[in-house]
Design a protein around this motif. Sequence first.
Motif: not given
Length: 376
Positions: A160-163, A239, A169-170, A151, A241
């Motif tokens: 900040v962001k993880s898929v 990343e 995320t967060g 992430g 994404g």
Amino acid sequence: MRQESGDASLLRKLNSAAILRILRGGEVVTLTELARAARVSRPTAEGIVEDLLAKQWAEECAEEPGDRQRGRPARRFRFHGTAGHVIGVDVGGYKLLSMTADLNGEILATRKVAVSPELPAAERLKAIVALVEESIVDSRKLAAVAVGTTGVVDEAGRVVKSVAIPEWTGVELQAELARRIPVPVLVENDMRLAVLAEHWRGVAKGYRDVVYLFTGNRIGLGLLIGGALHRGSHAASGEIGDQSSGYRLAFRNVIDYAMTVDPGELRSPGQSAEFAVARAREGDETAAQAVEAFALRLAEGLVTIVNPLDPELVVVGGGLSQAGPLLVEPIQRHLNRVTLYPPEVVASRLGGDSVALGAVRLALDHLDRTLFTATA
């Protein structure tokens, strides 16, 4: 007892830091060599070394053969790497992996636990802390812990962001771990740590411009530009994404192959690729074609990175790096054909350990900046 002035005290700290850095360089040195390298008098060097010996940051070496042939043998010293320990942790969707190392980077212990990719964030945090606690060799010597995670990770250690990991995320990962672990905690993106490991102890040692391609249950990138990790303006460098094409579809052929040959077994994308690689090595031509199609998909994605960045080296890492030539050769052929200056393509020898090893290096770098540097 005579007290040192502020200036004298600072000067001694600076001299101590200089001598400690010299010792940390890995060489066995004499007092005379230390004094010369640190640009201090021999008595000053001797006093500092005695203090470092007492604090166990340095150790005196045994005499070497021939030392007594002419006069009194010179005392020889080196950095005491076992004076402290660091722990590097790889936080993945399917596993947690830790490495415990001394201050020379010697790996003392490795631990790995399987986790569900659907594990809630709170439970994953507990599992990370538990793994760190189980990985401690001596609690009095633990100096730092570094964690690599998938992430986008900002400078504060927040995801900040993880898929790849649900609910990740967060998460204030560094802050959350720092509340539970009583030593400095650092958090970085896993792909940057992987390329850091390759540059430290892997196939990228000595190179300055490197693209690291992670191949496992997902695809990721790490970039080394000009000898330094490239983070990007939003710490999102490398990343991939949540793409609907390109890298995400690279696994399609190996997944289809695995399902056709063994439909009763449910496999992750990485496991499907490993299955196809194993069958290809056994001479299965259909498996070999699926693996080559997988490699070509990876190569097509790499072109968009290689052409603008012009790297010297592409490292194929992660668990699938064990495929070796089955992945490397098709990628190399494709880059040779379509890029202006084709980089060398090599398979990592670190495999699935690269992120944890890079985390160890990150922790050691932190100590180099703090423990071994005196500032005013």
